[in-house]
Design an enzyme around this catalytic site. Structure first.
Site, PDB file in Angstrom:
ATOM      1  N   ARG A  79      31.572  38.046  40.703  1.00 56.31           N
ATOM      2  CA  ARG A  79      32.627  38.178  39.691  1.00 56.31           C
ATOM      3  C   ARG A  79      33.563  36.979  39.758  1.00 56.31           C
ATOM      4  O   ARG A  79      33.584  36.213  40.724  1.00 56.31           O
ATOM      5  CB  ARG A  79      33.428  39.464  39.922  1.00 56.31           C
ATOM      6  CG  ARG A  79      34.152  39.488  41.257  1.00 56.31           C
ATOM      7  CD  ARG A  79      35.278  40.489  41.281  1.00 56.31           C
ATOM      8  NE  ARG A  79      35.867  40.596  42.622  1.00 56.31           N
ATOM      9  CZ  ARG A  79      36.735  39.759  43.144  1.00 56.31           C
ATOM     10  NH1 ARG A  79      37.128  38.701  42.461  1.00 56.31           N
ATOM     11  NH2 ARG A  79      37.224  39.951  44.370  1.00 56.31           N
ATOM     12  N   ILE A 149      42.084  42.090  37.815  1.00 53.66           N
ATOM     13  CA  ILE A 149      40.916  41.937  36.952  1.00 53.66           C
ATOM     14  C   ILE A 149      39.973  40.905  37.554  1.00 53.66           C
ATOM     15  O   ILE A 149      40.414  39.834  37.986  1.00 53.66           O
ATOM     16  CB  ILE A 149      41.314  41.498  35.529  1.00 53.66           C
ATOM     17  CG1 ILE A 149      42.109  42.603  34.820  1.00 53.66           C
ATOM     18  CG2 ILE A 149      40.080  41.116  34.701  1.00 53.66           C
ATOM     19  CD1 ILE A 149      42.662  42.191  33.477  1.00 53.66           C
ATOM     20  N   CYS A 179      44.474  37.877  45.427  1.00 53.13           N
ATOM     21  CA  CYS A 179      44.117  37.047  44.268  1.00 53.13           C
ATOM     22  C   CYS A 179      44.537  35.593  44.445  1.00 53.13           C
ATOM     23  O   CYS A 179      44.688  34.844  43.478  1.00 53.13           O
ATOM     24  CB  CYS A 179      44.715  37.623  42.985  1.00 53.13           C
ATOM     25  SG  CYS A 179      44.183  39.327  42.672  1.00 53.13           S
TER      26      CYS A 179
END
Length: 236
Positions: A79, A149, A179
């Site tokens: 991802r 996300i 992140c």
């Protein structure tokens, strides 16, 4: 004339990360070959750290040998995005949908995922917004991240997705640079609203409803407790 589209939602409860990854891989192949309609996996994970395809291992702040001591696993994925944490009391949605069929590009897809979490937060009086340049996900006051996300798109079919913090153990985020952003915090719906929240299942269903509305699905087909079967070669 508006095209009526259906979304099939699998409510899976708590699922091991690798099992969910294998399931996504199978469903992506099925979606590409039109064996299934657009499908959304709604679930939670045991404590798990995942690293995106950029392989930013340096943002894991404890030795991998100590992960077992804190009760967490580490997995590498394809991802987008940096390192993040998944765990109980965090609502996860993995959309397996065809962007080509609904006429969306990658940026618009991510923006709708952000809007899905923003609208859920608003139901509880929490004003959230997209991140600043280079900061994906959803933030409160641009300082506290409440939703992450990380997506993968293959031939127009999506996998991975979003994670919204209902009430996870936030101490797990202290073992990483979430992140890849070192100067901001991670928060949760519980922390922003106080002790009065409905059952988590209700909140997770509301998240699904926000997703379905933002992506224009006319009907939602719920599949509760959809079984996942494994053999020595993977999912059957």
């Amino acid at each position: 004339m508006r095209v009526l589209r259906s979304l099939e939602v699998w409510k899976l409860g708590i699922v091991n990360y690798l099992d969910a990854l294998k399931l996504q891989e199978k469903l992506v192949l099925d979606r590409k070959s039109h064996k299934i309609c657009d499908t959304l996996l709604s679930l939670q994970h045991p404590p798990t750290y995942t690293v995106g395809k950029r392989r930013t291992d340096h943002n894991l702040l404890i030795p991998q040998s100590e992960l077992e001591q804190v009760g967490a696993e580490l997995h590498y994925t394809q991802r987008g995005g940096d390192i993040t944490f998944h765990g109980p009391h965090q609502a996860i949605l993995y959309p397996i949908i065809s962007l080509r069929e609904i006429g969306l590009g990658a940026r618009s897809f991510v923006e709708k995922l952000e809007l899905t979490m923003i609208e859920l937060a608003a139901k509880y009086g929490v004003k959230a917004c997209p991140g600043q340049a280079g900061e994906t996900g959803v933030w409160v006051e641009q300082r506290r991240k409440i939703g992450a996300i990380g997506v993968q798109i293959s031939n127009g079919v999506t996998s991975h997705g979003l994670a919204f913090n209902i009430d996870p153990d936030l101490t797990y985020f202290g073992h990483i640079v979430p992140c890849g952003i070192s100067d901001k915090e991670v928060t949760s719906l519980r922390r922003e609203t106080g002790p009065i929240l409905p059952d988590e299942e209700i909140i997770q269903e509301q998240l699904v409803s926000c997703f379905a509305k933002n992506f224009g699905y006319s009907s939602v087909i719920w599949k509760e407790g959809t079984p996942i079967f494994f053999d020595k070669d993977g999912i059957k």
